[in-house]
Design a protein around this motif. Structure first.
Motif, PDB file in Angstrom:
ATOM      1  N   SER A  82      26.785  49.679  37.436  1.00 15.68           N
ATOM      2  CA  SER A  82      28.230  49.019  38.538  1.00 15.68           C
ATOM      3  C   SER A  82      28.053  47.307  37.996  1.00 15.68           C
ATOM      4  CB  SER A  82      27.946  48.884  39.796  1.00 15.68           C
ATOM      5  OG  SER A  82      27.479  50.674  40.143  1.00 15.68           O
ATOM      6  N   TYR A  83      27.378  46.151  37.597  1.00 18.40           N
ATOM      7  CA  TYR A  83      27.528  45.210  37.767  1.00 18.40           C
ATOM      8  C   TYR A  83      27.894  44.416  36.566  1.00 18.40           C
ATOM      9  CZ  TYR A  83      25.065  41.044  36.265  1.00 18.40           C
ATOM     10  OH  TYR A  83      25.355  39.482  35.982  1.00 18.40           O
ATOM     11  N   ARG A  84      27.654  45.818  34.643  1.00 14.03           N
ATOM     12  CA  ARG A  84      28.483  44.917  33.522  1.00 14.03           C
ATOM     13  C   ARG A  84      29.764  45.350  34.249  1.00 14.03           C
ATOM     14  NH1 ARG A  84      23.575  48.072  32.015  1.00 14.03           N
ATOM     15  NH2 ARG A  84      24.482  49.810  31.795  1.00 14.03           N
ATOM     16  N   GLN A  85      29.903  46.665  35.472  1.00 14.03           N
ATOM     17  CA  GLN A  85      31.495  46.926  35.078  1.00 14.03           C
ATOM     18  C   GLN A  85      32.236  45.678  36.154  1.00 14.03           C
ATOM     19  OE1 GLN A  85      32.626  50.891  37.202  1.00 14.03           O
ATOM     20  NE2 GLN A  85      31.236  51.677  35.229  1.00 14.03           N
ATOM     21  N   ASP A  86      31.585  45.457  37.307  1.00 12.32           N
ATOM     22  CA  ASP A  86      32.260  44.375  37.937  1.00 12.32           C
ATOM     23  C   ASP A  86      32.428  42.325  37.429  1.00 12.32           C
ATOM     24  OD1 ASP A  86      32.523  46.041  40.166  1.00 12.32           O
ATOM     25  OD2 ASP A  86      30.462  45.639  41.040  1.00 12.32           O
ATOM     26  N   ILE A  87      31.022  42.363  36.570  1.00  7.64           N
ATOM     27  CA  ILE A  87      30.868  41.078  35.806  1.00  7.64           C
ATOM     28  C   ILE A  87      32.150  40.967  34.754  1.00  7.64           C
ATOM     29  CG2 ILE A  87      28.840  41.008  36.378  1.00  7.64           C
ATOM     30  CD1 ILE A  87      27.985  41.296  33.347  1.00  7.64           C
ATOM     31  N   SER A  88      32.893  43.011  34.544  1.00  5.82           N
ATOM     32  CA  SER A  88      33.818  42.586  33.288  1.00  5.82           C
ATOM     33  C   SER A  88      34.956  41.601  33.959  1.00  5.82           C
ATOM     34  CB  SER A  88      33.834  43.504  32.458  1.00  5.82           C
ATOM     35  OG  SER A  88      34.383  45.127  33.296  1.00  5.82           O
ATOM     36  N   LYS A  89      35.706  42.273  35.333  1.00  8.16           N
ATOM     37  CA  LYS A  89      36.264  41.747  35.592  1.00  8.16           C
ATOM     38  C   LYS A  89      36.930  40.318  36.015  1.00  8.16           C
ATOM     39  CE  LYS A  89      35.749  45.806  39.066  1.00  8.16           C
ATOM     40  NZ  LYS A  89      35.882  46.720  40.242  1.00  8.16           N
ATOM     41  N   ALA A  90      35.070  39.596  35.979  1.00  4.54           N
ATOM     42  CA  ALA A  90      36.141  37.940  36.215  1.00  4.54           C
ATOM     43  C   ALA A  90      37.196  37.497  35.198  1.00  4.54           C
ATOM     44  CB  ALA A  90      34.483  37.249  35.846  1.00  4.54           C
ATOM     45  N   GLU A  91      37.677  37.144  35.216  1.00  5.72           N
ATOM     46  CA  GLU A  91      38.738  35.844  34.225  1.00  5.72           C
ATOM     47  C   GLU A  91      38.470  34.455  34.574  1.00  5.72           C
ATOM     48  OE1 GLU A  91      42.208  38.538  35.921  1.00  5.72           O
ATOM     49  OE2 GLU A  91      41.483  36.733  37.037  1.00  5.72           O
ATOM     50  N   PRO A  92      37.786  34.331  32.932  1.00  2.00           N
ATOM     51  CA  PRO A  92      37.383  32.703  33.090  1.00  2.00           C
ATOM     52  C   PRO A  92      38.359  31.760  33.252  1.00  2.00           C
ATOM     53  CG  PRO A  92      37.861  33.590  30.809  1.00  2.00           C
ATOM     54  CD  PRO A  92      37.904  34.940  31.753  1.00  2.00           C
ATOM     55  N   THR A  93      39.874  32.307  33.581  1.00  4.19           N
ATOM     56  CA  THR A  93      40.849  31.359  33.446  1.00  4.19           C
ATOM     57  C   THR A  93      41.770  31.995  34.811  1.00  4.19           C
ATOM     58  OG1 THR A  93      41.920  31.313  31.649  1.00  4.19           O
ATOM     59  CG2 THR A  93      40.584  29.678  31.212  1.00  4.19           C
ATOM     60  N   PRO A  94      42.569  31.542  34.791  1.00  9.91           N
ATOM     61  CA  PRO A  94      43.995  31.948  36.093  1.00  9.91           C
ATOM     62  C   PRO A  94      44.952  32.832  35.456  1.00  9.91           C
ATOM     63  CG  PRO A  94      43.551  29.353  36.163  1.00  9.91           C
ATOM     64  CD  PRO A  94      42.598  29.559  35.465  1.00  9.91           C
ATOM     65  N   VAL A  95      45.847  33.483  35.825  1.00  8.63           N
ATOM     66  CA  VAL A  95      46.257  34.215  34.369  1.00  8.63           C
ATOM     67  C   VAL A  95      47.895  34.510  35.229  1.00  8.63           C
ATOM     68  CG1 VAL A  95      46.963  36.955  34.779  1.00  8.63           C
ATOM     69  CG2 VAL A  95      44.281  36.218  34.235  1.00  8.63           C
ATOM     70  N   ALA A  96      48.571  34.184  34.856  1.00  6.17           N
ATOM     71  CA  ALA A  96      49.945  34.608  35.712  1.00  6.17           C
ATOM     72  C   ALA A  96      50.594  35.604  36.105  1.00  6.17           C
ATOM     73  CB  ALA A  96      51.404  33.632  34.847  1.00  6.17           C
ATOM     74  N   ILE A  97      50.950  35.483  37.372  1.00  7.76           N
ATOM     75  CA  ILE A  97      51.337  36.565  38.070  1.00  7.76           C
ATOM     76  C   ILE A  97      53.009  36.892  38.438  1.00  7.76           C
ATOM     77  CG2 ILE A  97      48.926  37.101  39.412  1.00  7.76           C
ATOM     78  CD1 ILE A  97      49.641  36.033  41.667  1.00  7.76           C
ATOM     79  N   GLU A  98      53.533  35.416  39.457  1.00  5.08           N
ATOM     80  CA  GLU A  98      55.366  35.623  39.527  1.00  5.08           C
ATOM     81  C   GLU A  98      55.678  33.964  39.657  1.00  5.08           C
ATOM     82  OE1 GLU A  98      55.593  36.456  44.011  1.00  5.08           O
ATOM     83  OE2 GLU A  98      54.167  37.997  42.717  1.00  5.08           O
ATOM     84  N   GLY A  99      56.580  34.095  38.637  1.00  2.99           N
ATOM     85  CA  GLY A  99      57.023  32.820  39.021  1.00  2.99           C
ATOM     86  C   GLY A  99      56.046  31.456  38.292  1.00  2.99           C
ATOM     87  N   SER A 100      55.653  30.686  38.488  1.00  2.19           N
ATOM     88  CA  SER A 100      54.004  29.625  38.900  1.00  2.19           C
ATOM     89  C   SER A 100      53.206  30.066  39.256  1.00  2.19           C
ATOM     90  CB  SER A 100      55.272  28.010  38.280  1.00  2.19           C
ATOM     91  OG  SER A 100      54.995  27.928  39.996  1.00  2.19           O
ATOM     92  N   SER A 101      52.926  31.212  39.809  1.00  2.00           N
ATOM     93  CA  SER A 101      51.772  31.182  40.282  1.00  2.00           C
ATOM     94  C   SER A 101      50.525  32.200  39.838  1.00  2.00           C
ATOM     95  CB  SER A 101      52.288  32.666  41.697  1.00  2.00           C
ATOM     96  OG  SER A 101      53.189  31.878  42.845  1.00  2.00           O
ATOM     97  N   THR A 102      49.210  32.051  39.709  1.00  2.29           N
ATOM     98  CA  THR A 102      48.178  32.137  39.203  1.00  2.29           C
ATOM     99  C   THR A 102      47.109  33.024  39.768  1.00  2.29           C
ATOM    100  OG1 THR A 102      47.447  30.044  38.982  1.00  2.29           O
ATOM    101  CG2 THR A 102      48.897  30.309  37.805  1.00  2.29           C
TER     102      THR A 102
END
Length: 175
Positions: A82-102
């Motif tokens: 569970s720990y390995r799966q959880d830490i794999s979800k971390a995003e080192p930088t923001p990801v664009a989602i809609e328009g200029s939002s991240t």
């Protein structure tokens, strides 16, 4: 004497003194000042209470359905996985989602902790930081919500809870 704001019209002044206070020498100006201070204090208390109530929110913990493993080693292996799966979800930088939002997924955990030879505990907080720039207003709104999961092994028995929450939006000026 306390005079509430809704009683101001009921106060009859007799010369320089309040006629409701027999034997009192409270000048009319003092009574009016007391009314103003009481009203300001009440308004301030309402403002502070309202501001505090909206600072953040958290739902009560929800139990995770218990699971049975053959032994403590198998249960502990589940926590490690569970720990390995959880830490794999971390995003080192923001990801664009809609328009200029991240959006940026953040993971906070110390990993599974073995308490003794037959007990272990794992806690993780998965958080989502969302940034909505509003250049026409000169700021960006930043919101944060999270889910905290806590799991424990006692021998081969796994139990746990999760809870969700949020923080009120914050704002940052845009250049």
């Amino acid at each position: 004497m306390i005079i509430f704001p809704d009683q101001v019209d009921a106060v009859k002044l007799n010369g320089d003194h309040d006629s409701r206070t027999k034997g009192s020498a409270m000048p009319a100006k003092s009574a009016q000042l007391l009314v103003r201070r009481t009203a300001l204090a009440a308004a301030g208390l309402i403002f502070l209470t309202a501001a505090h109530a909206h600072a953040s929110g958290r739902l009560p913990p929800v139990p995770i359905p218990p699971r049975a493993f053959p032994d403590f080693g198998a249960c502990r292996a589940f926590l490690d996985d569970s720990y390995r799966q959880d830490i794999s979800k971390a995003e080192p930088t923001p990801v664009a989602i809609e328009g200029s939002s991240t959006r940026q997924t953040r993971i906070e955990s110390d990993g599974p902790i073995e308490l003794d030879p037959s007990h272990a505990r794992y806690e993780v907080t998965e958080g989502w930081l969302v940034r909505h720039p509003a250049p026409e207003k000169g700021y960006a709104e930043i919101s944060y919500s999270y889910r905290t999961t806590t799991m424990a092994c006692a021998g081969g028995a796994l139990t746990g809870t999760y809870e969700q929450g949020y923080h009120s939006p914050s704002y940052e000026y845009l250049p």
